[in-house]
Design an enzyme around this catalytic site. Structure first.
Site, short mmCIF file in Angstrom:
data_model
loop_
_atom_site.label_atom_id
_atom_site.label_comp_id
_atom_site.label_asym_id
_atom_site.label_seq_id
_atom_site.Cartn_x
_atom_site.Cartn_y
_atom_site.Cartn_z
N THR A 200 -3.88 6.87 9.17
CA THR A 200 -4.88 7.04 8.07
C THR A 200 -5.09 5.93 7.12
O THR A 200 -5.65 5.88 6.01
CB THR A 200 -4.00 8.18 6.82
OG1 THR A 200 -2.95 7.66 6.36
CG2 THR A 200 -3.75 9.64 7.56
N THR A 201 -4.46 4.63 7.88
CA THR A 201 -4.87 3.26 7.25
C THR A 201 -5.42 2.62 8.23
O THR A 201 -5.36 2.76 9.56
CB THR A 201 -3.57 2.75 6.59
OG1 THR A 201 -2.64 2.44 7.54
CG2 THR A 201 -3.12 3.65 5.25
N HIS B 176 5.17 10.91 5.06
CA HIS B 176 4.62 10.65 6.43
C HIS B 176 6.16 10.10 6.98
O HIS B 176 6.44 9.08 6.68
CB HIS B 176 3.57 9.77 6.64
CG HIS B 176 2.22 10.65 6.30
ND1 HIS B 176 1.09 9.65 6.26
CD2 HIS B 176 2.05 11.87 6.32
CE1 HIS B 176 0.26 10.48 6.03
NE2 HIS B 176 0.64 11.77 5.86
N HIS C 10 7.10 6.84 4.63
CA HIS C 10 6.32 6.35 3.44
C HIS C 10 5.57 7.45 2.78
O HIS C 10 5.52 8.52 3.36
CB HIS C 10 5.39 5.14 4.11
CG HIS C 10 4.14 5.80 5.01
ND1 HIS C 10 4.42 5.62 6.18
CD2 HIS C 10 3.04 6.56 4.58
CE1 HIS C 10 3.30 6.26 6.71
NE2 HIS C 10 2.40 6.70 5.90
N HIS D 152 0.98 -1.30 0.00
CA HIS D 152 -0.06 0.02 -0.05
C HIS D 152 0.71 1.27 0.26
O HIS D 152 0.45 2.30 0.01
CB HIS D 152 -1.12 -0.07 1.31
CG HIS D 152 -0.67 -0.47 2.43
ND1 HIS D 152 -1.01 -1.77 3.00
CD2 HIS D 152 0.23 -0.16 3.40
CE1 HIS D 152 -0.54 -2.08 4.04
NE2 HIS D 152 0.28 -1.15 4.32
N HIS E 235 2.36 9.02 0.22
CA HIS E 235 0.86 8.83 -0.27
C HIS E 235 0.73 9.63 -1.50
O HIS E 235 1.31 10.90 -1.65
CB HIS E 235 -0.16 9.61 0.69
CG HIS E 235 -0.21 8.60 2.02
ND1 HIS E 235 -1.00 7.70 2.30
CD2 HIS E 235 0.60 8.67 3.09
CE1 HIS E 235 -0.85 7.14 3.55
NE2 HIS E 235 0.10 7.68 3.86
#
Ligand code: B30
Ligand code: ZN
Length: 261
Positions: free
Chosen positions: A203-204, A118, A93, A64, A95
């Site tokens: 956020t996941t 992030h 990571h 992801h 987004h």
């Protein structure tokens, strides 16, 4: 590892709450930050340590996102600002969106940026990441916004080159540039005291409400081409991970602060 969630269809964000009840909670991230509604505040100086020098780092496609970790003895940490103790670097990571007009998770004045970085830290006194995520002040995440431009950002050069080696889910490689962590954890020291901060969540899934968010106000840049490399990695179902941002969640009475240094 890839949990049972995605960014489209029957496992998309609007369905996360069925399996992960916390995703329906009242302190969820990301949010839209409206500058007219923020409360100004002077926090102690936000401090970075262990950032300088080289760090052996690894880059993974976890299904992801593109995630970077280090198992170096020289671990970055942060303190000060809105947090009242030391938080230790765990991973960073990204987004991104299917086009350059979207991709950031947090929005500012309802404006999306092309990408968001992030940098995830855990509270040192809890002893480990796994223990910290059980506590409501367990994590601090730094959010950096990126706008797509024609001009490449040298900071992303080595990462982008090596993304082609982690196209498949679960691939993991050593990053050739030992300065990557230094560049990504604290890219812009001159703007490091200019941030919004609020209480929110991962956020996941599992969307745990344990995060002090620190979102830097000043966007940086990445080129269209560099950004396109991120969209080439695969997700768990074998299709390209063209986008991986969660839509904004209700603020629900929370206060967003802006630090005035
Ligand atoms: S974020 O910064 O709010 N996007 C996690 C950390 C930070 C954010 C989101 C999630 C996290 O720690 N998730 C649980 C652990 N993951 C991490 C992983 O290695 O990749 C396991 C999982 O998802 O269920 Cu796959
Ligand atoms: Zn994230």
């Amino acid at each position: 590892v890839a949990g049972n969630f995605s960014y489209d269809g029957t496992n998309g964000p609007s369905h996360w709450g069925k399996e992960y009840k916390t995703c329906l909670g009242k302190y969820q991230s990301p949010i839209d930050i409206e500058e007219k509604d923020v409360t100004t505040m002077t926090f102690p100086e936000l401090q970075f340590s262990g950032v300088e020098g080289s760090h052996k780092a690894y880059m993974t496609n976890n299904g992801h996102t593109v995630m970077i970790q280090s198992f170096d003895s020289n671990v970055p940490s942060i303190s000060g600002g809105p947090i009242n103790s030391t938080y230790v670097f765990q991973q960073l990571h990204f987004h991104w969106g299917q086009n350059d007009n979207q991709g950031s998770e947090d929005l500012i004045n309802n404006h999306s940026f092309s990408m968001e970085l992030h940098v995830v830290f855990w509270k040192k006194e809890y002893g480990s990441y796994d223990e910290a995520v059980k506590r409501d002040d367990g994590l601090t995440v730094l959010g950096y916004l990126y706008q797509a431009t024609d001009e490449p950002n040298p900071m992303f050069e080595s990462i982008v080159q090596q993304i082609s080696d982690i196209i498949g889910v679960g691939s993991n490689i050593t990053i050739s540039d030992n300065n990557v962590l230094k560049k990504l954890v604290a890219p812009d020291i001159a703007s490091a005291q200019n941030y919004f901060t609020y209480r929110g969540s991962l956020t996941t899934p599992p969307c745990l409400e344990i995060v002090q968010w620190i979102d830097f106000v000043k966007p940086q840049h990445i080129s269209h081409e560099q950004l396109a490399a991120f969209r080439s990695i695969q997700s768990a179902d074998g299709t390209n991970l063209t986008h991986n941002f969660r839509p904004v969640q209700p603020l629900d009475g929370r206060t967003v602060y802006r630090n005035i240094a």
